[in-house]
Design a protein around this motif. Structure first.
Motif, PDB file in Angstrom:
ATOM      1  N   ASP A  31       6.059  -8.067   4.255  1.00 53.53           N
ATOM      2  CA  ASP A  31       5.707  -6.679   3.915  1.00 53.53           C
ATOM      3  C   ASP A  31       6.573  -6.157   2.786  1.00 53.53           C
ATOM      4  O   ASP A  31       6.083  -5.602   1.804  1.00 53.53           O
ATOM      5  N   THR A  73      14.736  -2.072   2.638  1.00 56.55           N
ATOM      6  CA  THR A  73      14.305  -1.154   1.587  1.00 56.55           C
ATOM      7  C   THR A  73      15.497  -0.586   0.817  1.00 56.55           C
ATOM      8  O   THR A  73      15.467  -0.475  -0.410  1.00 56.55           O
ATOM      9  N   LYS A  74      16.541  -0.264   1.580  1.00 58.14           N
ATOM     10  CA  LYS A  74      17.717   0.314   0.923  1.00 58.14           C
ATOM     11  C   LYS A  74      18.260  -0.627  -0.142  1.00 58.14           C
ATOM     12  O   LYS A  74      18.564  -0.208  -1.263  1.00 58.14           O
ATOM     13  N   PHE A  75      18.389  -1.887   0.198  1.00 56.15           N
ATOM     14  CA  PHE A  75      18.923  -2.849  -0.771  1.00 56.15           C
ATOM     15  C   PHE A  75      17.962  -3.064  -1.926  1.00 56.15           C
ATOM     16  O   PHE A  75      18.363  -3.147  -3.088  1.00 56.15           O
ATOM     17  N   ARG A 108      15.848  -1.010  -3.102  1.00 60.40           N
ATOM     18  CA  ARG A 108      15.881   0.148  -3.999  1.00 60.40           C
ATOM     19  C   ARG A 108      17.156   0.178  -4.832  1.00 60.40           C
ATOM     20  O   ARG A 108      17.190   0.697  -5.934  1.00 60.40           O
ATOM     21  N   GLU A 109      18.205  -0.367  -4.278  1.00 57.82           N
ATOM     22  CA  GLU A 109      19.459  -0.422  -5.023  1.00 57.82           C
ATOM     23  C   GLU A 109      19.392  -1.436  -6.155  1.00 57.82           C
ATOM     24  O   GLU A 109      20.262  -1.460  -7.015  1.00 57.82           O
ATOM     25  N   ASP A 115      10.610 -12.181  10.307  1.00 60.31           N
ATOM     26  CA  ASP A 115       9.454 -12.866   9.724  1.00 60.31           C
ATOM     27  C   ASP A 115       8.238 -11.969   9.529  1.00 60.31           C
ATOM     28  O   ASP A 115       7.327 -12.317   8.784  1.00 60.31           O
ATOM     29  N   LYS A 116       8.199 -10.801  10.202  1.00 61.68           N
ATOM     30  CA  LYS A 116       7.105  -9.867   9.931  1.00 61.68           C
ATOM     31  C   LYS A 116       7.507  -8.878   8.831  1.00 61.68           C
ATOM     32  O   LYS A 116       6.668  -8.440   8.050  1.00 61.68           O
ATOM     33  N   GLN A 122       5.950  -5.051  -1.107  1.00 61.82           N
ATOM     34  CA  GLN A 122       6.179  -3.676  -1.545  1.00 61.82           C
ATOM     35  C   GLN A 122       7.123  -3.619  -2.744  1.00 61.82           C
ATOM     36  O   GLN A 122       7.017  -2.734  -3.588  1.00 61.82           O
ATOM     37  N   ILE A 146      12.965  -2.886   8.270  1.00 66.03           N
ATOM     38  CA  ILE A 146      12.314  -2.495   7.021  1.00 66.03           C
ATOM     39  C   ILE A 146      13.122  -1.448   6.250  1.00 66.03           C
ATOM     40  O   ILE A 146      13.382  -1.622   5.061  1.00 66.03           O
ATOM     41  N   PRO A 147      13.569  -0.384   6.920  1.00 66.60           N
ATOM     42  CA  PRO A 147      14.380   0.579   6.151  1.00 66.60           C
ATOM     43  C   PRO A 147      15.644  -0.050   5.555  1.00 66.60           C
ATOM     44  O   PRO A 147      16.012   0.268   4.418  1.00 66.60           O
TER      45      PRO A 147
END
Lengths: 505, 356, 338
Positions: free
Chosen positions: C106, C83-85, C87-88, C101-102, C110, C79-80
């Motif tokens: 999510d 998230t980084k990509f 946010r980029e 797949d989980k 988001q 997830i992190p």
């Protein structure tokens, strides 16, 4: 000529001044004793001389030249060698290998073991050490290992040998041999500094003695001009009585009744084998015997630390056979264990924590499951004061205390719980005269208060001096009773070796 | 006066740890320079991103949470003379039990999460009971048993997922929100990060450890048994019970770690190819933290920052994550070998010599 | 003294960090940017992570796509990293492997404005609007290597080593068995699962026992566990014992013993989907299935005899034309008639 002069040596450790302006002069060719109680600062001073510690102040002169001894290597070069109390030997190595370890004189990186062996043999012959250079350390006796340590210093060219309590680990026979070796060494021109707290050895071996008390030099005296009592007084700082003041007393009712007790040792052999014993209120019963005749197992069986096969133990008329240790403690049994490090103390606990080792769970030390440190500290402070336990404070780990003070702490704890029955096993082992005297006084005090005391000791002197009655244990049985006032060492020795004797009651 | 000394002693332990950390990072920096990376840029990326952006800070806290708990688990065992290398296994069964309760026990919101967390802690304790029992009764060394129990836990967990929780799938379903430790306001506070209530449980556990070990009768017994079982027996303590109990307490902490990780971070349980490593990292955390609750908190924060920030370092500075592993290892080496203190001591000696 | 100098050093270091800290990297806007998050295998796994990255590298070469990858050290990192990509502001972020797949649903929820791709999972059919899911018809490739094995075996015994028992790996197993039986009904297939994708030692011991029991060809779908198969076959007689690789051409692991490999063209999939997204030809929210027809599966030929190859080509055409439907579950296998 003065080979060693230590002038104004001061060494401080956190919370304590170990050496305070110490002056020590050692003449060439003498055996110079360094006498002091445990923790007086003898070892610190010698560690400074050997370069293991650096003094905070003061000067050292060797052969009348000022020197700075920054480490054992420097000390070696100056001709100073140290025979440590705990040997520093590699067990699977041979004598020669151990001796050259750290001083391998190699040629092109190759050791010349043969040459070293020859040299060691020569030294051994010269000083009458009778060491086989090719023997493995693991195979030779403790006394022989000590001689290897001596050889080690000689091989490195030591002229000044420091012996750190060398007799503590030796048998009487070996002590005699060591005395001879030391004489031989000085005859051959060596100088010896002998750290000890045993007065007899000083009287029999040494030329001069410097007494240290609480980090300070008290006096240096010629052995020929002094005696044991004077030395003891100098060491402890007051008159020491070697006899225990003890009034005749009529013992009361039996407190402890042991009958037909059988307990096994760790190999499953009957170490206690149908033993009967009775200790009455207001008497000290001494248990004499050669080590390993069931003394340890008997004590453990009484205190619940060892399973009982058969027989019974009654304390104050109550059947306490096969009770758990805590129940035994709560029934009023105090126990000064024979090995204070193994059983008696949690060395990493503070003095305070050790003082409540059995009573921590009771009020006021625990309330609603929470330990009351304030209460415990108060209690510890009181015991430290009452029993003269020398410690910087009650919060230091008890590991840092000297053996005598650790033992005093245990005795404080056991006596203050006010048990009806106190077992004291080897209560003075390894202690100096000052501590021994105070511990003996405490035991007699308990007796005078009407408690039953069982004294188990390998020191016959001690048993005879303190006890009202002496039971001799042999192969797990009491084989006879003697009156300490009238018995002789011969009679006791015979019994302890299994000889027969009729009851003297 | 003496207390001052002991406090100074504590300070110097802290300082030694701090210096070990700096030295470890220095070694990492040297490695980076040797490999052609810019260490300043890398460390900058590591710390700035792990600490100064809400999302990353949240994720860092999320990383710290289980490390703190496993660190405490190892530390409390150490304090009582046991080396619980089975924290990893206890962590795994904690995860498993929490997820089972989360999935199979329909309970109202709130209560559900509490029940799942408790189940995790209990499972860890039970998992540690066996090594404790064997140690106490048969004298089997706990290291050996716990290592083996780690494998049993791993494969048990996989078998449970595969056969019971999610037949034929690679991981279980997600747990319902009622069992989750995630709360919206906390996530929102940290830019949607997966930080969860587990951190509060972990901090509470640190406090519990302090009180338990140093302030309770039980803690006194556990420490006495740990330091010297023979003396403890002599003093009338129940040594066997103590050993078992201290293993179980340690296991409970490890189980809690697994539970909060499962309920807070992932919300499901996958079939695991390998150990999570969180339990093993707990050993390092405890070591660096000198087995004290505050030390473990600080050490877990450091490791969490390095662990999470290490990913960012890779992302922003292109430095491989392996460098962070080297830094980890170097720090542990410095602490374990007590190198810093040795340097200190030789310095002190030298200082004295010049005065003499 | 010592203390102070250390402290000074530490403070200096801290200062430098904060000063440099002001210049954080951000993506340049404008061009098409793609990110890739690996699973715990990492970029150099010699398998689908690596293959996917090769696909992106080709996209970079052909169309100047800005690409970047992040490796995951544990499941917690998925997830992190995504998230980084997100946010980029990357135009697509690839998640390589079904293990995402989980995380993907999510993260897609988001970041509704970001786009994601996942390889090897259809997310249970519930694909969010901003996600493209790519799966492969592994059974088809497995069928073809089964044909090769069935025709090449001398002992009429072949083997299959699976990683962890799961529907995905079942597809390999079932397709393979179907292929073997289609051309060699007498042949038997022994099947074993290591229950791990990372246990090369287990893989080797499974391979050892299969070979010892008479099998001469073994196919694996077991990730890192499969490396053990190659370690084992290398020690055996050349030309008699064979291994069949998976995901990519694995012949480098045992050049003389690798009969063939069933290659999942993750690179093709990633390249194609990235390109189509870039060109606007593909709308996100769909399930893309890559089979033989789509060039998503291919064979790496190494030691396959020309006769066998001819036969393989026949079956391949049958599958592409839809004449032959390869089974993908045990139930389908039971009813399968070649």
């Amino acid at each position: 000529m003065n080979v060693v002069e230590m002038v104004g040596i001061t060494k401080r450790f956190p919370g304590i001044i170990a050496n305070d302006q110490i002056n020590l002069t050692v003449r060439k060719g003498e055996i110079h004793a360094l006498l002091g109680e445990n923790g007086a600062g003898k070892s610190t001073l010698m560690n400074i001389l050997f370069g293991l510690y650096q003094p905070d102040e003061g000067e050292i002169r060797i052969n009348e030249k000022p020197v700075k001894i920054t480490g054992p290597t420097v000390a070696n070069k100056l001709g100073i060698g140290m025979v440590h109390q705990h040997f520093m030997l590699v067990e699977p190595f041979t004598v020669t290998e151990n001796i050259i370890l750290g001083d391998e004189r190699s040629k092109f990186g190759l050791l010349n073991i043969k040459k070293a062996e020859k040299e060691i043999q020569r030294l051994s012959d010269q000083y009458g050490l009778k060491v086989d250079p090719r023997a493995k350390i693991a195979d030779i006796s403790v006394g022989m290992q000590q001689r290897v340590e001596i050889l080690k210093t000689l091989y490195r060219g030591a002229d000044i040998l420091i012996f750190d309590e060398p007799t503590a680990v030796l048998t009487p026979q070996e002590i005699e041999e060591l005395t001879e070796i030391m004489r031989r060494l000085v005859d051959e021109g060596k100088t010896i500094i002998f750290i000890t707290h045993k007065l007899k050895e000083i009287m029999s071996t040494c030329d001069r003695v410097t007494v240290i008390r609480r980090g300070k030099v008290i006096q240096t005296v010629d052995v020929a001009e002094t005696n044991e009592n004077e030395l003891a007084a100098l060491m402890v700082g007051r008159e020491v009585s070697f006899t225990v003041e003890k009034e005749k007393k009529q013992p009361g009712e039996p407190i402890v009744k042991i009958s037909q007790l059988v307990a096994l040792d760790h190999r499953g052999v009957r170490a206690v084998n149908g033993l009967d014993l009775e200790v009455r209120a207001g008497e000290i019963v001494g248990l004499a015997g050669v080590d390993g005749n069931g003394q340890t197992e008997l004590i453990e069986a009484i205190t619940g630390l060892r399973d009982i096969e058969s027989g019974s133990i009654h304390i104050n008329g109550k059947d306490m056979t096969r009770f758990k240790p805590r129940k035994v403690i709560e029934a009023g049994v105090g126990h000064i264990p024979e090995d204070r490090h193994k059983r008696g103390l949690v060395l990493d606990f503070t003095v305070s924590e050790n003082m409540v080792l059995q009573s921590y769970y009771q009020a006021p030390f625990t309330k609603r499951g929470i330990i009351q440190n304030g209460e415990i500290d108060q209690y510890a402070k009181r015991l430290i004061k009452e029993f003269d336990v020398r410690t910087p404070n009650e919060h230091v780990p008890i590991r840092g205390l000297s053996g005598g003070n650790q033992q005093k702490a245990i005795i404080a704890r056991e006596v203050d719980r006010d048990p009806d029955f106190l077992i004291a096993a080897q209560p003075t082992r390894g202690l100096d005269v000052g501590a021994i005297e105070s511990i003996h006084r405490r035991l007699v005090e308990q007796r005078d208060k009407g408690k039953a005391v069982l004294l188990v000791s390998l020191e016959l002197d001690e048993v005879l001096k303190l006890s009202d009655r002496v039971a001799v244990i042999y192969e797990g049985k009491i084989v006879g009773w003697v009156d300490p006032e009238t018995t002789t060492e011969e009679e006791l020795g015979l019994l302890m070796a299994g000889g027969k004797k009729q009851e003297v009651k | 006066m003496q207390q001052l000394f002991s406090r100074m002693n504590k300070m110097s332990t802290f300082l030694a740890s701090l210096i070990s950390i700096v030295l470890g990072m220095l070694i990492g920096a040297i490695m980076m320079v040797a490999a052609g990376y810019n260490p300043l840029e890398a460390y900058n990326a590591l710390f700035v991103s792990a600490l100064f952006q809400p999302y990353d800070l949240g994720e860092t806290i999320r990383t710290v949470t289980p490390l703190l708990l496993t660190g405490l688990a190892v530390a409390i065992a150490f304090r009582t003379g046991l080396f619980n290398i089975g924290v990893e296994g206890q962590f795994i069964v904690g995860q498993m039990a929490a997820i089972i309760v989360g999935l199979k026990l329909p309970l109202p919101s709130g209560l559900h999460a509490v029940a799942a967390v408790i189940a995790g802690g209990l499972a860890g304790a039970i998992w540690a009971y066996l090594p404790g029992l064997l140690k106490a009764v048969r004298g089997v060394h706990e290291v050996i048993i716990t290592i083996m129990m780690n494998y049993i836990a791993l494969y048990l967990s996989n078998a449970v997922v595969f056969h019971l929780l999610a037949p034929g799938a690679d991981s279980t379903e997600k747990i319902p929100d009622s069992a989750s430790l995630r709360v919206q306001w906390l996530s929102d506070l940290f830019g949607g990060a997966r930080v969860h209530l587990g951190i509060l449980i972990a901090l509470a556990a640190a406090f519990v450890m302090y009180v338990l070990v140093w302030r309770t009768r039980l803690g006194y017994e556990l420490r006495a048994v740990g330091f010297n079982p023979l003396a403890a027996e002599y003093a009338g303590m129940n040594v066997k019970k103590s050993v078992i109990l201290s293993m179980m307490i340690s296991g409970a902490f490890a189980g809690l770690a697994g539970a909060v990780e499962a309920l807070g971070t992932n919300g499901y349980l996958p079939i695991m190819n390998d150990f999570t490593g969180i339990g093993f990292d707990g050993i390092a955390v405890a070591l660096l933290g000198a087995n004290t609750p505050v030390g473990v908190i600080l050490a877990s924060i450091l490791f969490g920052v390095l662990e999470y920030g290490g990913g960012n370092m890779q992302f922003e500075a292109g430095v491989p994550f392996e460098v962070i592993r080297v830094v980890f290892a170097a720090i542990i080496l410095f602490v374990a070998a007590n190198i810093v203190e040795k340097i200190f001591h030789s310095r002190r000696k030298k200082g004295v010599k010049t005065n003499a | 003294m010592a203390k102070r100098s250390w402290l000074a050093l530490f403070l200096c270091a801290a200062l430098v960090f904060t000063v440099v800290g002001c210049s954080s990297a951000t993506t340049k806007k404008g061009g098409f940017a793609a990110g890739l998050v690996t699973d715990t295998g990492g970029l150099n796994d010699e398998s689908f992570n690596q293959s996917a990255w090769e696909g992106l590298e080709k996209a970079k070469k052909d169309y100047g796509v800005d690409i970047k990858a992040l490796e995951s050290k544990s499941d917690d990192d998925y997830i992190p990293n995504l998230t980084k990509f997100a946010r980029e502001g990357r135009n697509i972020t690839w998640a390589i492997g079904y293990k995402f797949d989980k995380a993907i649903p999510d993260i897609a929820n988001q970041f509704p404005d970001a786009k994601f791709g996942i390889v090897d999972s259809d997310l249970g059919g519930k694909i969010p609007k901003n996600v493209t899911a790519v799966t492969f018809k592994e059974e088809e490739g497995s069928f073809l290597v089964g044909v090769i094995a069935g025709l090449t075996t001398k002992t009429n015994k072949v083997g299959f080593i699976g990683g962890v028992t799961s529907p995905l790996i079942k597809k390999f197993e079932v397709g393979y068995i179907a292929g073997v039986k289609a051309v060699n009904p007498k042949a038997t297939v022994s099947v074993a699962y290591a229950e791990s994708f990372a246990d090369a030692v287990k893989g080797r011991s499974l391979a050892q026992s299969m070979y010892n029991n008479g099998a001469d060809i073994i196919f694996h779908a077991a990730g890192g566990t499969g490396k053990g198969l190659f370690d084992e076959v290398k020690t055996r007689e050349k030309g008699k014992y064979w291994a069949i690789g998976v995901d990519r051409d694995q012949s480098n692991l045992a050049p003389d013993h690798t009969l063939t490999s069933m290659v999942k063209r993750v690179d093709v999939a990633v390249y194609n989907v990235t390109k189509e997204l870039k060109d606007g030809k593909l709308k996100p929210g769909q399930h893309v299935v890559m089979g033989l027809k789509e060039n998503g599966i291919s064979m790496a030929d190494k030691h396959v005899s020309p006769d066998v190859e001819k036969k393989v080509e026949e079956y391949k055409q049958k599958i592409i034309s839809g004449q032959l439907k390869v089974p993908s579950t045990e139930a389908e296998l039971a009813n399968f008639k070649p």
